[in-house]
Design a protein around this motif. Structure first.
Motif, PDB file in Angstrom:
ATOM      1  N   SER A 194      15.018  20.385  67.744  1.00  0.00           N
ATOM      2  CA  SER A 194      14.329  20.116  66.460  1.00  0.00           C
ATOM      3  C   SER A 194      13.084  19.253  66.613  1.00  0.00           C
ATOM      4  CB  SER A 194      15.268  19.503  65.408  1.00  0.00           C
ATOM      5  OG  SER A 194      15.491  18.132  65.659  1.00  0.00           O
ATOM      6  N   SER A 195      12.796  18.767  67.834  1.00  0.00           N
ATOM      7  CA  SER A 195      11.544  18.030  68.041  1.00  0.00           C
ATOM      8  C   SER A 195      10.356  18.920  67.686  1.00  0.00           C
ATOM      9  CB  SER A 195      11.403  17.580  69.494  1.00  0.00           C
ATOM     10  OG  SER A 195      12.317  16.569  69.823  1.00  0.00           O
ATOM     11  N   GLU A 196       9.332  18.307  67.080  1.00  0.00           N
ATOM     12  CA  GLU A 196       8.099  19.025  66.762  1.00  0.00           C
ATOM     13  C   GLU A 196       6.976  18.507  67.655  1.00  0.00           C
ATOM     14  OE1 GLU A 196       8.328  20.342  62.095  1.00  0.00           O
ATOM     15  OE2 GLU A 196       7.656  18.303  62.536  1.00  0.00           O
TER      16      GLU A 196
ATOM     17  N   LYS B 119       3.919  14.316  69.968  1.00  0.00           N
ATOM     18  CA  LYS B 119       5.088  14.258  69.085  1.00  0.00           C
ATOM     19  C   LYS B 119       4.697  13.533  67.800  1.00  0.00           C
ATOM     20  CE  LYS B 119       7.797  12.339  72.250  1.00  0.00           C
ATOM     21  NZ  LYS B 119       9.042  11.846  72.917  1.00  0.00           N
TER      22      LYS B 119
ATOM     23  N   VAL C 243       8.252  23.987  67.635  1.00  0.00           N
ATOM     24  CA  VAL C 243       9.541  23.405  67.262  1.00  0.00           C
ATOM     25  C   VAL C 243      10.554  23.763  68.343  1.00  0.00           C
ATOM     26  CG1 VAL C 243      11.359  23.277  65.525  1.00  0.00           C
ATOM     27  CG2 VAL C 243       8.984  23.688  64.823  1.00  0.00           C
TER      28      VAL C 243
ATOM     29  N   VAL D 246       1.906  24.187  65.736  1.00  0.00           N
ATOM     30  CA  VAL D 246       3.075  23.320  65.898  1.00  0.00           C
ATOM     31  C   VAL D 246       4.151  24.093  66.667  1.00  0.00           C
ATOM     32  CG1 VAL D 246       4.868  21.962  64.737  1.00  0.00           C
ATOM     33  CG2 VAL D 246       2.575  22.143  63.724  1.00  0.00           C
TER      34      VAL D 246
END
Length: 352
Positions: free
Chosen positions: A117-119, A87, A129, A127
């Motif tokens: 919305s965490s990446e 994260k 999302v 990445v």
């Protein structure tokens, strides 16, 4: 090669109770590595007409395939679906791809806390999302690279470089370089599975070519999802919510399935694909969620080649759809007594 007769059971079990599909397996019989060579695995053969059990090895398979039989294989290919990332805070996460929902939305499982919305940052600029948190514990994510939204087919070559083979949870070790080859059938072609169609793992290249030369055959595709390992947790098996997986029936397979030839299905995944097709005529591709069990028996598959499966699993219930729960339990006890190796890298069984 050893033969004996299986006596018919006197005491019946309730075939709809999940508890009827439980059994105790010594931990030493869980295979952590494949047989070497592949076709040296043990093979238990059960003939439903004669009640005869034969103990042999997989390299003897052709001696037992009925002469007029056609074989159906699953040509799905396991992808490197296990990814390790971080994260933005630096916290480590593990992500397991499950299945694409459409071109860009991917259903996954994430070990670690995330929110919408965490990446999650991986190697090679990849990445993920988080777009949605599902009630079943899975997550829906999009993958991007350098700001570009990736389609599933664009994601595959990237994870092939940075991902890991998703060995089943009961194989309690990390994957190694050999698993990239061994946890894959020699005829794997269509990328998309996160678990191998394990009955296929016993075929060497030479044996597969020999069988295909001597028997009519064709391929279906079922991209095996992680739901294949999910145990049945309800009291009555018909209350179990069966997972769904993408399938495709080739034209060659359609021709064989629409014929009168007896069918030997190589694996439970091929079996579910075939049986879903015959219940949904003309649908050569789509989502299959068929649950086979003793009260929902096969309509088209005559013979089954399979491995030995987890207790209380839908795969064991599928085996019981061919032979009944009592015989299935007796065959499994026989395999345990003879120290067959169980699960994905384990030994095989042929039901005639």
């Amino acid at each position: 090669m050893k033969k004996r007769l299986l006596q018919s059971p006197r005491v019946s079990k309730d075939e709809l109770l999940t508890s009827s599909y439980d059994f105790l397996l010594p931990e030493k019989l869980i295979a952590s590595y494949p047989a070497n060579p592949r076709d040296s695995a043990k093979l238990l053969i059960y003939n439903r007409q004669t009640k005869e059990i034969i103990h042999t090895h997989f390299y003897e398979l052709e001696s037992f395939i009925p002469k007029e039989c056609a074989l159906i294989f699953n040509d799905t290919k396991v992808i490197k679906a296990r990814l390790f990332g971080k994260k933005a805070s630096g916290g480590k996460l593990e992500l397991l791809l499950n299945r694409p929902l459409d071109a860009t939305n991917i259903n996954v499982y994430i070990r670690g806390k995330v929110k919408v919305s965490s990446e999650i940052f991986f190697g090679n600029g990849l990445v993920a999302v988080v777009k949605e948190l599902k009630d079943d514990g899975s997550r829906v994510v999009n993958f991007t690279k350098e700001g570009k939204l990736l389609r599933f087919e664009e994601l595959l070559p990237i994870i092939d470089k940075i991902g890991h083979i998703p060995l089943p949870p009961y194989i309690q070790r990390e994957d190694n370089t050999d698993d990239a080859k061994e946890y894959q059938s020699v005829f794997a072609k269509e990328e998309g599975a996160v678990a191998a169609p394990t009955a296929s793992l016993h075929f060497t290249q030479e044996q597969h070519e020999r069988v295909c030369k001597n028997y009519r055959h064709a391929y279906v595709t079922l991209h095996v999802g992680s739901g294949t390992f999910k145990p049945v947790e309800v009291e009555t098996i018909t209350d179990h919510p069966m997972h769904s997986e993408y399938y495709e029936i080739s034209d060659d397979a359609k021709e064989l399935l629409d014929s009168n030839l007896p069918i030997l299905s190589v694996g439970t995944t091929s079996t579910r694909t075939i049986e879903f097709y015959v219940r949904n005529k003309e649908q050569q591709r789509g989502e299959a969620n068929l649950f086979l069990h003793p009260q929902n028996k096969p309509l088209r598959v005559n013979h089954l080649l399979t491995n030995f499966h987890l207790p209380k699993s839908t795969l064991l219930m599928l085996v019981a759809s061919f032979v009944g729960v009592q015989i299935a339990q007796k065959l499994y006890r026989e395999a345990i007594n003879k120290e067959y190796r169980f699960y994905s890298y384990g030994d095989a069984m042929l039901i005639l």
